[in-house]
Motif scaffolding. Structure first.
Motif, mmCIF file in Angstrom:
data_model
loop_
_atom_site.group_PDB
_atom_site.id
_atom_site.type_symbol
_atom_site.label_atom_id
_atom_site.label_comp_id
_atom_site.label_asym_id
_atom_site.label_seq_id
_atom_site.Cartn_x
_atom_site.Cartn_y
_atom_site.Cartn_z
ATOM 1 N N ILE A 107 -8.909 -2.427 -11.451
ATOM 2 C CA ILE A 107 -8.032 -3.251 -10.627
ATOM 3 C C ILE A 107 -6.963 -2.410 -9.950
ATOM 4 C CG2 ILE A 107 -6.406 -3.848 -12.469
ATOM 5 C CD1 ILE A 107 -7.838 -6.210 -9.762
ATOM 6 N N PHE A 108 -6.549 -1.282 -10.559
ATOM 7 C CA PHE A 108 -5.545 -0.423 -9.925
ATOM 8 C C PHE A 108 -6.102 0.196 -8.646
ATOM 9 C CE2 PHE A 108 -3.067 3.771 -10.007
ATOM 10 C CZ PHE A 108 -1.988 3.231 -9.345
ATOM 11 N N GLU A 109 -7.392 0.531 -8.636
ATOM 12 C CA GLU A 109 -8.014 1.038 -7.414
ATOM 13 C C GLU A 109 -7.955 -0.007 -6.316
ATOM 14 O OE1 GLU A 109 -11.897 2.739 -7.517
ATOM 15 O OE2 GLU A 109 -11.485 3.939 -9.293
ATOM 16 N N SER A 113 -6.121 0.445 -2.703
ATOM 17 C CA SER A 113 -6.843 0.298 -1.440
ATOM 18 C C SER A 113 -6.170 -0.707 -0.514
ATOM 19 C CB SER A 113 -8.293 -0.137 -1.703
ATOM 20 O OG SER A 113 -8.359 -1.495 -2.094
ATOM 21 N N LEU A 114 -5.322 -1.564 -1.057
ATOM 22 C CA LEU A 114 -4.659 -2.612 -0.274
ATOM 23 C C LEU A 114 -3.160 -2.393 -0.132
ATOM 24 C CD1 LEU A 114 -6.463 -5.672 -1.946
ATOM 25 C CD2 LEU A 114 -7.082 -4.543 0.197
ATOM 26 N N MET A 115 -2.648 -1.258 -0.599
ATOM 27 C CA MET A 115 -1.196 -1.057 -0.639
ATOM 28 C C MET A 115 -0.562 -1.006 0.747
ATOM 29 S SD MET A 115 -0.773 2.971 -1.619
ATOM 30 C CE MET A 115 -1.202 4.243 -0.399
ATOM 31 N N GLY A 116 -1.357 -0.778 1.781
ATOM 32 C CA GLY A 116 -0.821 -0.754 3.134
ATOM 33 C C GLY A 116 -0.170 -2.063 3.540
ATOM 34 N N ALA A 117 -0.470 -3.142 2.832
ATOM 35 C CA ALA A 117 0.135 -4.433 3.135
ATOM 36 C C ALA A 117 1.598 -4.478 2.715
ATOM 37 C CB ALA A 117 -0.641 -5.552 2.443
ATOM 38 N N LEU A 118 2.039 -3.503 1.914
ATOM 39 C CA LEU A 118 3.428 -3.420 1.475
ATOM 40 C C LEU A 118 4.136 -2.277 2.196
ATOM 41 C CD1 LEU A 118 2.931 -3.791 -2.393
ATOM 42 C CD2 LEU A 118 3.553 -5.594 -0.761
ATOM 43 N N HIS A 119 5.456 -2.367 2.300
ATOM 44 C CA HIS A 119 6.252 -1.286 2.899
ATOM 45 C C HIS A 119 6.179 -0.063 1.980
ATOM 46 C CE1 HIS A 119 9.715 0.955 4.395
ATOM 47 N NE2 HIS A 119 9.737 0.167 5.459
ATOM 48 N N PRO A 120 6.104 1.139 2.542
ATOM 49 C CA PRO A 120 6.023 2.330 1.694
ATOM 50 C C PRO A 120 7.178 2.465 0.707
ATOM 51 C CG PRO A 120 6.291 2.900 4.035
ATOM 52 C CD PRO A 120 5.959 1.468 3.971
ATOM 53 N N ASP A 121 8.360 1.996 1.072
ATOM 54 C CA ASP A 121 9.480 2.058 0.134
ATOM 55 C C ASP A 121 9.238 1.143 -1.066
ATOM 56 O OD1 ASP A 121 10.716 3.848 1.787
ATOM 57 O OD2 ASP A 121 12.139 2.401 2.644
ATOM 58 N N GLU A 122 8.612 0.000 -0.810
ATOM 59 C CA GLU A 122 8.305 -0.923 -1.899
ATOM 60 C C GLU A 122 7.209 -0.350 -2.791
ATOM 61 O OE1 GLU A 122 8.346 -4.604 -4.151
ATOM 62 O OE2 GLU A 122 9.745 -3.318 -3.063
ATOM 63 N N VAL A 123 6.213 0.292 -2.176
ATOM 64 C CA VAL A 123 5.163 0.942 -2.955
ATOM 65 C C VAL A 123 5.760 2.041 -3.826
ATOM 66 C CG1 VAL A 123 3.101 2.398 -2.804
ATOM 67 C CG2 VAL A 123 3.311 0.380 -1.338
ATOM 68 N N THR A 124 6.697 2.784 -3.283
ATOM 69 C CA THR A 124 7.371 3.825 -4.060
ATOM 70 C C THR A 124 8.069 3.231 -5.273
ATOM 71 O OG1 THR A 124 7.715 5.203 -2.093
ATOM 72 C CG2 THR A 124 9.145 5.616 -3.992
#
Length: 224
Positions: A107-109, A113-124
């Motif tokens: 599920i982490f993969e 693969s979908l993290m682009g839907a979030l802002h990079p700062d939020e992903v960080t």
């Protein structure tokens, strides 16, 4: 070794077969043995469906009734033993799992693969939170293993070692990826950031949609 299509695919069925190698048991005893031997940490065990799994194994001739126990006023308990066909199925199934890498879709993969839907700062921020949890989990796992080594032969701990290794490997990867994100060194991160801040799809990303489907090493789509 080629992976065969099995009559049963639930890993719990394989766990039941290997447990019955020890001796014939009734389903409740199978469940208790799996739990006592720690198999619930490496196999998703739904104790409510275990009876159905045993029935399916009997249907395919992999287990058979060896006894019916009755104690006082308690309900009868049907004892099952593994058959010769069950031993063969267990050996082939376990051999396939050991030898053939399977595409498991963690599920982490999916999230990556979908993290682009979030802002990079939020992903960080989220990955920093994940890394903190992974580091705690790894430290706890190392401590638990050291204690277990004192009382158990290593042969009974290899799956726990593997779990710890995978946690540590994931933490190492997340730590490196976070470094790239924070430094702005990740290829495409500026366009990713621009998309979230302007609402417009960067031209670089639009061009990527024209690239043919990624192929596997043998020229076939990776999913195949």
């Amino acid at each position: 070794m080629a992976m065969n299509r099995r009559k049963l695919s639930n890993p719990l069925a394989l766990a039941v077969l290997t447990t019955l190698l020890q001796k014939p048991m009734h389903p409740y005893e199978i469940a208790q043995t799996l739990r006592r031997q720690g198999k619930d940490t490496s196999t998703k065990i739904n104790y409510g469906s275990l009876y159905t799994v045993v029935q399916n194994l009997e249907k395919h001739g992999f287990v058979e009734v060896t006894d019916v126990e009755r104690q006082g006023n308690r309900p009868e308990r049907t004892v099952y033993g593994i058959t010769a066909a069950g031993r063969e199925e267990m050996t082939e199934w376990l051999s396939d799992l050991m030898a053939v890498p399977a595409r498991e879709y963690p599920i982490f993969e999916t999230a990556l693969s979908l993290m682009g839907a979030l802002h990079p700062d939020e992903v960080t921020r989220l990955l920093e939170e994940r890394l903190s949890s992974l580091d705690v989990q790894a430290a706890s796992g190392r401590g638990a293993l050291e204690k277990l080594y004192e009382t158990l032969p290593r042969i009974f701990l290899v799956e726990t070692e593997y779990q710890l290794h995978m946690v540590q490997a994931q933490a190492e990867w997340v730590r490196g990826f976070l470094g790239e994100l924070k430094e702005g060194a990740l290829s495409g991160v500026q366009a990713w950031r621009s998309f979230h801040e302007t609402g417009e799809m960067p031209s670089d990303f639009q061009e990527l949609q024209e690239i043919p489907e990624i192929q596997g090493l043998e020229g076939r789509p990776i999913d195949e």
